[in-house]
Every structure is written in C-alpha cells, then in structure tokens.
Design a protein around this motif. Structure first.
Motif, PDB file in Angstrom:
ATOM      1  N   ILE A  64      16.600  -2.214   4.872  1.00  0.00           N
ATOM      2  CA  ILE A  64      16.071  -1.263   5.863  1.00  0.00           C
ATOM      3  C   ILE A  64      17.166  -0.867   6.847  1.00  0.00           C
ATOM      4  N   TYR A  78       9.489  -1.857   9.141  1.00  0.00           N
ATOM      5  CA  TYR A  78       9.055  -2.657   7.997  1.00  0.00           C
ATOM      6  C   TYR A  78       7.552  -2.913   8.055  1.00  0.00           C
ATOM      7  N   PHE A  98      10.435   3.852   2.666  1.00  0.00           N
ATOM      8  CA  PHE A  98      11.114   4.233   3.907  1.00  0.00           C
ATOM      9  C   PHE A  98      11.121   5.742   4.108  1.00  0.00           C
ATOM     10  N   ARG A 123       4.773  -1.798   5.290  1.00  0.00           N
ATOM     11  CA  ARG A 123       3.907  -2.783   4.645  1.00  0.00           C
ATOM     12  C   ARG A 123       2.432  -2.479   4.879  1.00  0.00           C
ATOM     13  N   ARG A 167      15.466  -7.950   2.850  1.00  0.00           N
ATOM     14  CA  ARG A 167      14.693  -6.780   3.284  1.00  0.00           C
ATOM     15  C   ARG A 167      15.288  -6.195   4.570  1.00  0.00           C
TER      16      ARG A 167
END
Length: 793
Positions: free
Chosen positions: A266, A312, A322, A316, A262
């Motif tokens: 990102i 992030y 994004f 979430r 992850r």
C-alpha cells in the motif's frame, strides 16, 4: 584521555549493574547480573553529586560506540520554556537520577537505555505537560527495571511524582497462570491509575509511541506481539482521548509491524498515486483558494493523505482494491470562528456539488472525544470524491492533541476544558466497570468494548444529549444513566412508542425508561447489550444477587464432573482443595464453584485436576474430609454416585436459563451450555443454534435432565395455519385458553394468502403433555388447518 564520570558509568561491566525485573524490558537488552542494591545506591549517590555540565550539553564524543555515548537532554530543555526555572531544575535532577538508575542497561539497538525516557519526556513536552509529568516520563521505568522504590522517589521528588511513576509501573511480583492473565491485570492496574490521574495515560502513550518508533531493533516475534497490543489497546485509548496525531501514528506503526508485506504494497501504491494525482490535488486547492478569496474569507487550506492503515481498512471493509479507493486525500480548512466554519461550508458547496448523505456536523454535536469539525464530501474534478474538514484553530488543536491540548493540570480544576471533562467522565466510568468486574480479563473485555470508534447520539426526555456506541440498545441507555436504573428497567419508550429493551438506537432518538422496584437483571440481557458498563453491571448483579443460586449450580456441576472421572468426593482433603485453589487462583471453594456456574471455569477441567492431585496424594488411605469440608457433608448425601446428568426443575432462578431459540419444556431431550459469565443455558437436543455451537465449542456442554417435580410453566411458540374469516382469531385464542393455557404474545405473518393466514402464538405450558392437550384442542377447531411447534433458526 580520561572519560567523564557518566561515560565511565556506561562502560562499567555487567557485574556492576543492578538486576532488573521483566516488564518494559521487551525493548531492553539488559546484562544478566546479580543485584547489589547497596552498591547501586552508592553509585547513584556519587553520580548525583557530580557536576552535570556534560549531561545537559551536546554530546562530545560522537565517534564512540552507541553504548558509550553521552546522552544529552538539550533537545528536551529547549521545549520546556513554558515551565518555571525551579521546575526545570527539578527535571534536571530527575534526569540525573534516572540516568544513574539505568546504569548498565541498554536497548536492543545498543543505545544506553536512558535515551528512551528522554525521548518519552520530549514527546510529553510537545504536549506542554506539567513538570511532574515530565519528571515521571524520565523516571517511568526506575521502579520496574532498576529496583528503586516508591519511598525513595517520594523522598527525592515528592508524592505526586512518585504516584505517577508507580502508576506507570507494570506488575512484576505476582504469579499468573498465563501471559494473557498477567497482561490483563497489568492493563487493569494501568486503567485504574489513569482513572485517578489522566497524566498516567498521557505519559504511557508517549512511552508506547517511542517504543513503536524504535521497534525495528526488536525480534520479529516481539514486534508482532507489541504491534497487536498497540492496535488493540493503546491506539483506541489515544482516539478515545482525542490524541488523533498519536492515534494515527500508532495505527500506521502497528500496521507496519503486524502486516509488513501489506504495508509495503500500500505504501508503494500511495507513492505512485501521489504522482498521478498531484495535478488534481493542485487544481482542487487552487479552485478552493480562489473561491475563498472572492468571498473575503481568510482561511488556512491544507491537503493531506489519509493514513496507510485507514486506506487498508477501507479496502478491507468495502472489498475493493487500491485503485477503487478514490478519497486517499482530504483537505482541511481552518478559520477563526464558528460562523466562518459555516460560511466556508457554503462556499465549498457552491464550488463543488456535495454528495448526498456525506455531511456531518461535529461542531453542533461533538464526538465523544471532544473532536469538532464540519465534514463534507464533494464531487471534485473528473467525478472524484473529495473530503473537506472545516474547523477553527482551537478545534484543530483539540483534533490533533485532544485531552493534551492547552494542558494545564490542576487537581479538581473547575475550569477544565470540555474535552478534558469528557475524558474525565470516561475515566471515572472505568472505576464503575472495575467495581462490577469479577477478574482482570473480564475487566479488560469490558474496557475494549467501550473503546469504540463511532457513536450514536440520543436524548433524554428533558433534552440532554448522550453519546453511546453505534449498535447500542435502549437498555444500554438506561445503564449509561445509572446502574440502578438499568437493573430495575422493565420497559422503554423510544420517541413515545413502547419498544423492546433490545431495540437498537438511532441518532436523534428520545428515550424514556420505565422501571419497577421488583425488577432484576436477566442473564439474557447479556446477549444484546453493547456497552462495557452495561455488561459489567449486569454480571455484577447476577453474581451478587444470585450468588447462592450460582453456588448451588456450580457445586452440582462439579459433583457431576467428579463422578464422571470416577473420583470419590469423600477423598478430597483440605490440602487437596488448597492446592486446587492455588492452581485456579480462586480464594475459596465457594468462589471456584460460582466461577464454574458462570462459565468461567470448566467443571471437567477442575475434576481432572482434582483427580491428578488425589493421585499425587495417594487415594489408598481412604482419607476423609474434616467437618468444615462441604463436599461430603452437603453434597454427597443429596446426589447419588450413579447420576451423571445435572437435574433441572425450573426452580434454579437466574443461574439456569431456558433459551428462546428452542423453548425447551419438560419432556424434551435437553442439553446444557455454560456461557461465560452467563450461567447454564438449556437447549433442546435438536436445536439448530445449539448444534452449531456444539460443533465449535464442545467443552462447555454438560448433560442435563428434567427433575421429577416441575413447579413452573415454560414458553412455547406455535404457528397455526387458519382459514380466512371473521372472528377466527378469537375462536383460535379460545381453543388455546380452554386448555388452561396463558397466551403471552400473538402475531400474524405479513405474507398475504387468499384463503388462509398464519397466526403465531407464544404460550405457556407445564410440559409436553400439556402442550399436546393444547394442540389437540386447536386441531379440533374447524378454522385450523395445521398446528406446528416452531423454533428460531
């Protein structure tokens, strides 16, 4: 060509290096050698006697392997210009000592281990910490990993340096049942050391930051463990102390190693966006600079990207991708005075439209960690939201370095900054939590609760402001003032209105606490208090004031579990109990039983263990307890071998609580749940809440039964459908009280019906027969259409 002495020392065989205990060795690669303490001290003495010119100059052998390179502290010395010459001389001696002590030890990367303490010291020097802190940073692992002693450090470097080093040393001599327990005790030790001296945690954060920066050399499993520990403990501590640069770096590094896939996704997305949004960022910066120039306001205007972890977290939390996270960039405006902060705010609001509800004034009301700034979100070009942070240069220094900004450590200095005072107050509160906590894991749990990222600001009746974690209740406020105020609290007034203790606080609330000398904490309070201090104080009060109640309950639970295992308590010898206590870590049998009653230990688990120990001893000899053993002399005559369930009669005090979700009363089929630190909770067998918990955590449930004699009354909720009309409420209440029943609460449903209304009563009854009498009286009332006993879902 002969190698210099320190170079020879690093090329020595593993057999010459000292043995090392576990600890910081998470990031070490240490030879498995036997300890030769006398030899080690001789080597250290020889090394310290040599000329130090090669230690403090540039490395002269760059072609050598990592293990054999000379380590220089030239970079560290260049950052110590703020110290006196004699202090720098002491730091050089500390380096020599640490270099010799870590002889033969290497990091996983292959570098000499001394490179790590030097890097930690350099980071401390950037914060301009005092000489003692720099020396402690250089020697922070010598007690833990080399066999050096505190007495040795006191003799060479003084008491203060030795105490700092000791505070940075993990536990390695004690035995623990699990890694979690060992970790919790190590953290407790660290928190207590930092409560005495905040320099301990500053050095520790520098230590953890360098470890995280070099985590690539560590095996994957350790990477994830260290990263999880960092994001859970160290990053929140950095934030709580205002060290935002370190806080952001620790977050991103933890994210990188705990969720590498992850992180990379990102990271790539931000790189692509950087190119796409470059023109927009430049346009915003140019427009803002022109606006400030026209107003003759001198500012330092900078743009920065938000951290990958914060992006992030936002994705979430808001369940967006994004491309939907628009405020990846933030702009910082630095001015020279507070007046100019508000002038700059007005200029920006005239340039771009502010977003409603997105302005925060942290200058008037600073954050808990001392952070001050004006935050505003504006609608920039193309409708993109843009965040601006406006602050003075002094505020910026505090925002980046927090308690370490403009560091000048003095014992009990009256001229400490506001930030350092706030940090000192929080650290002192850790001592209160430690005094109230029963074990290291409970202490760590309370501290984690207090490492909160956000706050709500409320006022005392005299206008003093207090900051509490978001979600804190009025009872948390009482405990934040003083533990005794919380323990004796019976009511609160919020903005002049009397409201429940569980009422959640909002910014600007004015809270007044009403107390009674006869009041005591209720175990039910643990279900809604938010702060670690409140939870610790409640648990401590319950544990001390109701110790005898908890002891009796724990004894009963253990006896019941022993009978279920078919164990005759008369066979438990003193030796068996001593083995059990060694296994549990409890000091006495009474402590073990109290821990059972408070839900910290499972009675079934202890009963099974006792059975195993009896089998190892051999039960055929029919061994008997001596006169000091309370199991046979006190419990066995009271409770028969045949009874399996725990008997409750309502006289147990706070060790047993009857839950408000189902309001069990005598005659109901009941079941008991051992909540951790909260005693035995009694539910009805058909309680929806209990059934959900039973499916998730079946081990903590015990069988319970009502006793024959009940000497108290119990609460019950009733919903009564009545006809509309004058005087209905009075006639219904009369029907209830005529059955010799007390009414505790009454309310009416908000739903409007043309011909009926639902009235809800909370009443007190002695048992189901008493309740039946009340319901018969109500059904005989011509105003009542239906009566139902209700439970909360």
């Amino acid at each position: 060509m002969e190698l210099p002495l320190s170079l020879k020392s690093r090329a020595t065989s593993a057999s010459e290096s000292s043995s090392v205990v576990s600890g910081q060795a998470d990031l070490l690669d240490i030879p498995n050698a036997s300890e030769v303490q006398a030899g080690k001290k001789s080597i250290i003495a020889t090394l310290l006697a040599q000329s130090s010119r090669h230690l403090f100059g540039p490395t002269s052998a760059p072609t050598l392997p990592l293990k054999h390179q000379v380590v220089s502290i030239e970079g560290l010395l260049s950052k110590l210009s703020y110290l006196k010459p004699d202090e720098i001389s002491q730091i050089k001696k500390a380096f020599q000592y640490s270099d010799a002590a870590h002889l033969g030890q290497y990091r996983h990367s292959g570098e000499p281990y001394i490179t790590h303490p030097v890097a930690v010291a350099e980071l401390c020097a950037t914060w301009k910490l005092d000489a003692a802190s720099i020396m402690a940073a250089l020697m922070h692992d010598v007690i833990e990993d080399t066999g050096s002693t505190k007495a040795e450090l006191v003799e060479r470097f003084g008491t203060k340096v030795a105490e700092l080093v000791e505070g940075l040393t993990k536990l390695d001599k004690l035995e623990f049942q699990s890694h979690a327990e060992a970790q919790a005790e190590s953290f407790r030790k660290m928190f207590m050391a930092m409560a005495r001296d905040v320099r301990v945690i500053l050095v520790k954060l520098a230590d953890r930051t360098h470890n995280m920066r070099t985590l690539d050399a560590v095996p994957m499993e350790k990477r994830r463990r260290v990263a999880a520990e960092t994001i859970e403990i160290y990053a929140p501590i950095a934030h709580r102390l205002g060290l935002n640069l370190i806080y952001r770096e620790l977050q991103d590094l933890s994210f990188r190693y705990s969720m590498p896939m992850r992180f990379r996704v990102i990271e790539q997305a931000v790189k692509r966006a950087r190119g796409n949004r470059k023109e927009m960022v430049e346009k915003i910066l140019q427009s803002a600079r022109m606006a400030f120039a026209k107003s003759d306001l001198v500012v330092d205007l900078q743009g920065r990207e938000k951290t990958l972890f914060s992006i992030y977290s936002k994705m979430r939390a808001k369940h967006v991708n994004f491309s939907q996270v628009l405020d990846v960039y933030a702009f910082r405006v630095t001015v020279s005075s507070i007046d100019e902060c508000y002038r700059a705010l007005g200029i920006l609001h005239a340039l771009f439209k502010p977003m409603p509800g997105k302005f925060k004034d942290y200058i008037a009301i600073p954050k808990l960690n001392g952070y001050q700034s004006l935050h505003t979100t504006l609608i920039g070009p193309s409708g993109v939201p843009v965040e601006f942070q406006i602050r003075t240069s002094d505020m910026h220094a505090v925002a980046e370095a927090g308690v370490a900004a403009h560091w000048a450590y003095k014992d009990g200095a009256p001229d400490m900054s506001e930030v350092q005072n706030r940090a000192h107050q929080w650290l002192q509160s850790l001592i209160d939590i430690q005094d109230s906590s029963g074990d290291p894991q409970e202490f760590l749990e309370h501290v984690k609760i207090d490492l909160f990222p956000d706050a709500v600001y409320v006022f005392t009746p005299k206008g003093h402001i207090r900051a509490l974690p978001r979600g804190a209740t009025a009872l948390d406020f009482a405990y934040s003032i003083h533990s005794d105020l919380g323990n004796t609290c019976v009511a609160v007034k919020i903005n002049g209105l009397q409201l429940p203790l569980r009422s959640e606080l909002k910014n600007g609330d004015i809270i007044e606490v009403v107390t009674s000398a006869s009041s005591q904490p209720n175990p039910g309070w643990l279900a809604f208090v938010r702060t670690g201090k409140a939870r610790a104080a409640i648990r401590h009060s319950l544990k001390t004031k109701h110790y005898s109640e908890s002891l009796q309950l724990g004894e009963r639970l253990l006896m019941s579990a022993l009978r279920q295992q078919g164990v005759d308590a008369a066979l438990l010898t003193t030796e068996v109990w001593e083995k059990l206590l060694h296994w549990t870590g409890d000091k006495t049998r009474e402590e073990a039983c109290v821990n059972i009653a408070l839900g910290r230990r499972s009675p079934q688990e202890l009963a099974i263990r006792l059975k195993i120990l009896l089998d190892e001893e051999g039960t055929g000899d029919q061994m008997r307890l001596d006169s000091a053993d309370w199991v046979a002399t006190q419990l066995e005559p009271t409770y028969s071998h045949q009874r399996q369930a725990i008997i409750v009669d309502g006289r147990e005090g706070n060790s047993i609580s009857f839950q408000s979700c189902c309001h069990p009363i005598p005659g109901d089929n009941i079941i008991g749940y051992l909540g951790k630190g909260e005693g035995l909770h009694i539910h009805t067998n058909d309680c929806p809440h209990a059934l959900r918990m039973l499916s998730k955590d079946g081990d903590k449930w015990v069988e319970v039964e009502w006793g024959k004699e009940i000497n108290r009354e119990f609460e019950v909720d009733l919903a009564i459908d009545t006809r509309q009309g004058k005087g209905v409420l009075a006639r219904v209440a009369s029907s209830i009280t005529s059955a010799d029943t007390n009414i505790l609460n009454v309310s009416m449903d908000d739903r409007y019906k043309e011909d009926s209304v639902v009235i809800r009563f909370t009443i007190q009854v002695s048992d189901r027969l008493h309740l039946s009498k009340v319901m018969r009286n109500l059904r005989s009332n011509h105003d009542v259409m239906r009566v139902t006993r209700t439970r909360s879902e």
